[in-house]
Design a protein around this motif. Structure first.
Motif, PDB file in Angstrom:
ATOM      1  N   LEU A 147       6.949 111.262  51.923  1.00 61.92           N
ATOM      2  CA  LEU A 147       7.519 109.930  51.745  1.00 61.92           C
ATOM      3  C   LEU A 147       9.047 110.076  51.672  1.00 61.92           C
ATOM      4  CD1 LEU A 147       6.911 106.941  51.463  1.00 61.92           C
ATOM      5  CD2 LEU A 147       6.799 107.236  48.989  1.00 61.92           C
ATOM      6  N   TYR A 148       9.713 109.577  52.702  1.00 59.11           N
ATOM      7  CA  TYR A 148      11.171 109.673  52.813  1.00 59.11           C
ATOM      8  C   TYR A 148      11.804 108.334  52.463  1.00 59.11           C
ATOM      9  CZ  TYR A 148      10.042 113.846  55.566  1.00 59.11           C
ATOM     10  OH  TYR A 148       9.565 115.061  55.981  1.00 59.11           O
ATOM     11  N   TYR A 149      13.074 108.387  52.025  1.00 63.62           N
ATOM     12  CA  TYR A 149      13.765 107.131  51.762  1.00 63.62           C
ATOM     13  C   TYR A 149      15.271 107.283  51.939  1.00 63.62           C
ATOM     14  CZ  TYR A 149      15.055 108.816  47.045  1.00 63.62           C
ATOM     15  OH  TYR A 149      15.576 109.530  45.987  1.00 63.62           O
ATOM     16  N   TYR A 150      15.898 106.148  52.236  1.00 64.42           N
ATOM     17  CA  TYR A 150      17.355 106.040  52.352  1.00 64.42           C
ATOM     18  C   TYR A 150      17.779 104.858  51.488  1.00 64.42           C
ATOM     19  CZ  TYR A 150      21.876 104.658  54.285  1.00 64.42           C
ATOM     20  OH  TYR A 150      23.191 104.293  54.425  1.00 64.42           O
ATOM     21  N   GLN A 151      18.883 105.039  50.756  1.00 67.36           N
ATOM     22  CA  GLN A 151      19.329 103.963  49.875  1.00 67.36           C
ATOM     23  C   GLN A 151      20.849 103.905  49.840  1.00 67.36           C
ATOM     24  OE1 GLN A 151      20.333 104.694  46.159  1.00 67.36           O
ATOM     25  NE2 GLN A 151      21.022 102.572  46.041  1.00 67.36           N
ATOM     26  N   ASP A 152      21.377 102.694  49.985  1.00 67.91           N
ATOM     27  CA  ASP A 152      22.798 102.458  49.746  1.00 67.91           C
ATOM     28  C   ASP A 152      22.930 101.183  48.913  1.00 67.91           C
ATOM     29  OD1 ASP A 152      22.570 100.279  51.498  1.00 67.91           O
ATOM     30  OD2 ASP A 152      23.438 101.365  53.196  1.00 67.91           O
ATOM     31  N   ALA A 153      24.100 100.603  48.860  1.00 66.93           N
ATOM     32  CA  ALA A 153      24.311  99.438  47.994  1.00 66.93           C
ATOM     33  C   ALA A 153      23.531  98.220  48.461  1.00 66.93           C
ATOM     34  CB  ALA A 153      25.808  99.116  47.929  1.00 66.93           C
ATOM     35  N   ASP A 154      23.188  98.167  49.747  1.00 65.21           N
ATOM     36  CA  ASP A 154      22.580  96.961  50.310  1.00 65.21           C
ATOM     37  C   ASP A 154      21.077  97.052  50.531  1.00 65.21           C
ATOM     38  OD1 ASP A 154      25.085  95.702  50.458  1.00 65.21           O
ATOM     39  OD2 ASP A 154      25.491  96.613  52.410  1.00 65.21           O
ATOM     40  N   VAL A 155      20.550  98.252  50.728  1.00 68.55           N
ATOM     41  CA  VAL A 155      19.167  98.351  51.173  1.00 68.55           C
ATOM     42  C   VAL A 155      18.525  99.660  50.735  1.00 68.55           C
ATOM     43  CG1 VAL A 155      19.747  99.454  53.392  1.00 68.55           C
ATOM     44  CG2 VAL A 155      17.679  98.040  53.216  1.00 68.55           C
ATOM     45  N   LEU A 156      17.210  99.624  50.565  1.00 71.01           N
ATOM     46  CA  LEU A 156      16.402 100.826  50.422  1.00 71.01           C
ATOM     47  C   LEU A 156      15.347 100.778  51.525  1.00 71.01           C
ATOM     48  CD1 LEU A 156      15.144 102.708  47.380  1.00 71.01           C
ATOM     49  CD2 LEU A 156      13.470 102.077  49.106  1.00 71.01           C
TER      50      LEU A 156
END
Length: 626
Positions: free
Chosen positions: A147-156
């Motif tokens: 299970l991979y994820y990317y997160q910044d201030a606007d979106v996950l």
């Protein structure tokens, strides 16, 4: 088994079905049977389904609770779902399907995050709780399902595979230099990084909660399960241990036979897969078994023993399985690299194209296959690794020696020559020794005695090397819509095996092998073929499988690439590594790489692991950084 993906817009923007469909399309191979999309304001899920349990539309995903307050997408199998279902029905929950996904949904409603403690299986899932505006992501104990994820201030953004995350327009395709340093040190990535800058892999045995009710997103990652401490109870005897292993092993295999579609077993000819096949054959009747062998016409030395077809055929004949084989030749690697790396995407551990071919073979006949992965890491199947470290008499010396052993590709002192100047400067701020020590220092018993050090080695194997193997196993089986199950990682069997004292797993603890005094050939021979490990497991299986199988030395699943890279594949390898336009030279030093390649081609050093990793990185750059 399935593919899952989703978006949570932390800035409150609406989740668009067009993006969710694009993400699902990237996972079509994982779930060719069905597709599902769901969106509600800033959150959206997409799902690709491989039908294994409950082949009806009742198990379609995304799956919502009756009041639509909780929504689930899930990839995996919960082997104790029927027992949990009875508990949940007693609590008043009603079921509309016969599958395990609905059990996860109601278990979360009943017990919250603590539901994870009750699951015996392999899984990665996401749950949206509408009332609390919370996204809950979780992964199984050993990390069988990614299970991979990317997160910044606007979106996950999250998904079963990175390629789905890359469809989001806000995700850049940069290369993570710290992860590249890990990969060319360990031939693995030991942190939660991936080679894709900013994209992380949720650690095994962990969950991630994202709370958005108050406006600002609050992310909380928690490890809900950790590798247990080995027992210090010296009263347990070998007889008691083997009796319990026998019981738990049969229980584990039997649990994992549940399916509504055809099931088979990978049969290598070794003890682990042979034991699984024996139990499965007893419980199910005639089953399919699958083996990959190698053309050894140009192999030399130790590689002459790499083909296990004779042993697997003998066991298949004895058990009367429906047995299938594929034979790999030197050119098969060259042919498959573009597709292989696209599916693998997250480069880990060693040569793996044979796994791709044997999975493809199995997928022609079955939808589910049992694998022997985990037996070595749980029960002590790598004695040369433990012995290599035991020559040290102090904790500090042990950690120095063991770190030296795990620098599988490029040693720290050689990195300034191996990497390009810019990369070499950047990696100085990300020392891999700190990563290694940080993991080893978490071992339950610190390295004061011989047994402590062996157990520290076992802990490191289970924490890192096994995880890499599992990531590769998932990607290359699911590339063909095939579900791979791992009975040795059943909760009860693994828990018991991990807590067994080292003295019941590994022989010759009092006689460490001083590798520094052995020549290279002697070391390689010992590493390739050894029967000193898995003592309790071997003893437990004596009443299960033929005695001759138990006495066979351990044999890794590897092609004779050392010879092939010098022979039939020399033009292919040399063409890539000698070409200054190859993409790897944006990060690596061309002169140093060519020097290392010449050492292998001329027979001075066996650098097959490094060559495989260089080829893999080149194709990774071509497929994902164009």
């Amino acid at each position: 088994m399935c593919g899952i993906a989703g978006v949570l817009n932390l800035d409150g923007a609406t989740a668009h079905s067009g993006l969710l469909r694009q993400m699902a399309d990237q996972l079509r191979h994982r779930g060719p049977d069905d597709e599902g999309l769901w969106a509600d304001g800033p959150v959206g899920f997409s799902h690709r389904r491989l039908m294994i349990i409950d082949l009806t539309a009742a198990s379609h995903q995304p799956m919502s609770s009756e009041d639509a307050e909780v929504v689930l997408i899930y990839n995996g199998e919960i082997y104790n779902y029927l027992e949990l279902r009875l508990e949940l029905e007693a609590l008043g929950y009603r079921f509309r399907s016969q599958g395990d996904a609905e059990t996860i949904l109601h278990a979360y409603q009943a017990w919250g995050e603590q539901c994870l403690d009750r699951f015996n299986g392999i899984f990665a899932f996401a749950i949206w709780n509408k009332a609390s505006k919370t996204l809950f992501l979780a992964r199984d104990r050993f990390g069988v399902k990614p299970l991979y994820y990317y997160q910044d201030a606007d979106v996950l953004v999250f998904a079963s595979e990175i390629k789905a995350i890359l469809k989001h327009p806000g995700v850049r395709r940069g290369v993570s230099i710290p992860a590249l340093n890990e990969y060319f040190t360990f031939q693995n990535i030991l942190t939660d990084r991936t080679l894709f800058e900013g994209i992380k892999l949720l650690p095994a045995g962990s969950c991630l909660t994202v709370e958005t009710a108050r406006g600002d997103a609050l992310l909380r990652e928690r490890r809900y399960w950790e590798i247990p401490s080995p027992s210090r109870d010296n009263r347990i005897t070998m007889e008691e241990a083997t009796e319990e292993i026998t019981r738990l092993f049969e229980q584990a295999v039997t649990r994992q036979l549940m399916t509504d579609v055809p099931l088979g077993v990978y049969l290598s000819g070794g003890m682990d897969s042979g034991s699984i096949t024996t139990i499965a054959r007893q419980k199910m009747g005639r089953i399919c078994t699958f083996t990959a062998g190698f053309d050894l016409s140009s192999a030399t030395g130790l590689e002459l023993a790499f083909d296990e077809r004779e042993a697997s055929e003998a066991l298949a004949n004895l058990l009367k399985t429906e047995h299938y084989e594929t034979v790999l030749h030197a050119g098969d690697m060259e042919h498959v690299m573009p597709d292989l790396i696209w599916h693998l995407e997250d480069l880990r551990v060693g040569q793996c194209y044979p796994n791709y071919y044997v999975s493809r073979l199995a997928s022609k006949f079955v939808r589910v296959v049992l694998s022997g992965a985990g037996g070595d890491e749980i029960f002590g199947g790598y004695p040369w690794r433990y012995q290599y470290a035991l020559a040290s008499t102090s904790r500090a010396g042990f950690q120095d020696d063991y770190y030296g052993f795990w620098q599988r590709l490029v040693k720290d002192q050689d990195k300034s020559r191996f990497f390009s100047p810019d990369v070499a400067r950047e990696i100085k701020g990300h020392p891999t020794r700190e990563i290694f020590d940080g993991i080893l220092n978490q071992a339950p018993h610190q390295s004061e005695t011989v047994e402590d050090r062996v157990e520290a080695c076992l802990y490191f194997d289970a924490k890192t090397f096994l995880h890499g193997l599992l990531v590769v196993e998932d990607k290359l089986s699911m590339a063909h819509g095939l579900e791979a199950r791992v009975p040795f990682l059943d909760n009860d069997l693994a828990q018991f095996g991990l807590t067994l004292p080292a003295r019941l797993k590994v022989g010759s603890l009092a006689k460490p092998i001083e590798y520094a005094r052995e020549d290279r050939i002697t070391r390689e021979r010992r590493e390739v073929r050894s029967s000193e490990g898995k003592l309790a497991l071997r003893q437990a299986m004596r009443g299960v499988v033929p005695a001759g199988l138990l006495d066979r030395p351990k044999q890794g699943f590897s092609a004779p690439d050392a010879a092939w890279f010098r022979g039939e594949s020399i033009d292919y390898v040399g063409g890539i590594l000698s070409d200054r336009k190859s993409r790897i030279y944006d990060f690596l030093d061309p002169a140093e790489v060519r020097r290392l390649w010449r050492e292998h081609a001329e027979g001075i050093e066996n650098r097959r692991l490094l060559i495989w990793s260089l080829l893999s990185f080149e194709w990774w750059l071509r497929k994902f950084q164009s």
